[in-house]
Design an enzyme around this catalytic site. Structure first.
Site, mmCIF file in Angstrom:
data_model
loop_
_atom_site.group_PDB
_atom_site.id
_atom_site.type_symbol
_atom_site.label_atom_id
_atom_site.label_comp_id
_atom_site.label_asym_id
_atom_site.label_seq_id
_atom_site.Cartn_x
_atom_site.Cartn_y
_atom_site.Cartn_z
ATOM 1 N N LEU A 10 0.840 -1.322 -0.083
ATOM 2 C CA LEU A 10 -0.049 0.014 0.017
ATOM 3 C C LEU A 10 1.074 1.177 0.102
ATOM 4 C CD1 LEU A 10 -2.803 1.330 0.163
ATOM 5 C CD2 LEU A 10 -2.562 1.180 2.732
ATOM 6 N N THR A 17 2.373 7.543 1.775
ATOM 7 C CA THR A 17 2.084 8.044 2.848
ATOM 8 C C THR A 17 3.287 8.197 3.650
ATOM 9 O OG1 THR A 17 1.982 5.766 3.134
ATOM 10 C CG2 THR A 17 -0.320 7.126 3.688
ATOM 11 N N LYS A 45 10.861 2.698 5.547
ATOM 12 C CA LYS A 45 9.843 2.140 4.577
ATOM 13 C C LYS A 45 9.713 0.675 4.570
ATOM 14 C CE LYS A 45 9.742 5.978 1.264
ATOM 15 N NZ LYS A 45 10.362 6.289 0.012
ATOM 16 N N GLY A 46 8.338 0.131 4.539
ATOM 17 C CA GLY A 46 8.013 -1.231 4.838
ATOM 18 C C GLY A 46 8.181 -1.934 5.913
ATOM 19 N N ASN A 118 -2.886 0.452 9.778
ATOM 20 C CA ASN A 118 -3.632 1.430 9.287
ATOM 21 C C ASN A 118 -4.231 1.107 7.832
ATOM 22 O OD1 ASN A 118 -3.728 3.218 11.674
ATOM 23 N ND2 ASN A 118 -1.607 3.261 11.100
ATOM 24 N N ASP A 170 7.545 -1.286 -2.922
ATOM 25 C CA ASP A 170 8.496 0.102 -3.108
ATOM 26 C C ASP A 170 9.681 0.043 -1.901
ATOM 27 O OD1 ASP A 170 6.813 0.616 -0.924
ATOM 28 O OD2 ASP A 170 7.546 2.806 -0.691
#
Ligand code: BG6
Ligand code: MG
Length: 219
Positions: A10, A17, A45-46, A118, A170
């Site tokens: 996501l 985000t 990230k991730g 979330n 990503d």
């Protein structure tokens, strides 16, 4: 591979985000008195929320009690919620809606595979929640990426073997998770950062029309 399914990360693939995570973590770094740059933010990230806090504290070279950690995790998420509850469909990243439309038209099923607790809220905010055949998020896994758990649960929801699943990610940890799951990995973002991916695109608008059809013709 005559049948395939897709698993989308996501954050950073469907929505950007990272900027909101950054602002919320930076507030903690500011309170603790150390610099937290956007470059540092790449490391988060991730990565799960708990692990992100550990990395943040390592950057600041700071040790705090378990109790204080819990407090920061709660306040970080409250700040983050302040941003994401204002999100709308115009924050869907370029190419994402079109790609989902194309998958719907060609009858290829897709699920979400995100580290975020979330994720359901964000998908509802941007109006994409009902489009996914299943949602695997930070609430449904016990092991964070690069562990393959999140994607293996995704494959079950798609009712496919791992080798029939294509993962869009990503983050380095996400590409590693896809590899660990023995799935086809597609890196979205900087090719040098995501060089372990099987395929690379700068963003979803670059995915060719016949990308999935071509994958299905491979063995
Ligand atoms: C990932 C983000 O998708 O979710 C990470 O890339 C984030 O930066 C993680 O830490 C957990 O998110 P949340 O919403 O559960 O705090
Ligand atoms: Mg991501």
């Amino acid at each position: 591979m005559n049948k395939i399914g897709v698993i989308f990360d996501l954050d950073g693939v469907i929505v950007d985000t990272a900027k909101y995570h950054y602002l919320a973590w930076k507030k903690i770094a500011d309170a603790l008195g150390f610099e937290f740059t956007e470059e540092h933010n790449e490391l988060l990230k991730g990565v799960s929320r708990v692990r992100s806090l550990e990395i943040l504290l390592d950057i600041g070279n700071i040790e705090i009690s378990e109790e204080k950690k819990q407090e920061y995790l709660v306040s970080k998420n409250e700040d983050y919620l302040g941003f994401i509850t204002k999100m709308e469909a115009d924050e869907i990243l370029p190419g994402a809606s079109e790609l989902l439309d194309h998958l719907d038209e060609t009858g290829i099923k897709y699920v979400l595979g995100s580290a975020s607790k979330n994720a359901p809220l964000i998908l509802k905010q941007i109006g994409l929640y009902d489009r996914f055949a299943g949602i695997v998020d930070g609430n449904s896994v016990s092991k964070a990426k690069p562990d393959p758990e999140v994607f293996l649960i995704g494959a079950k929801k798609l009712e496919l073997e791992p080798g029939q699943c294509v993962v869009f990610e990503d983050a380095i940890a996400g590409i590693e998770a896809a590899k660990n799951a023995k799935m086809v990995s597609v890196g979205i973002g900087d090719e040098n950062t995501l060089k372990k991916a099987d395929y690379n695109f700068n963003n979803l608008t670059e995915v060719p029309e016949n990308f999935f059809e071509r994958l299905m013709t491979l063995n």
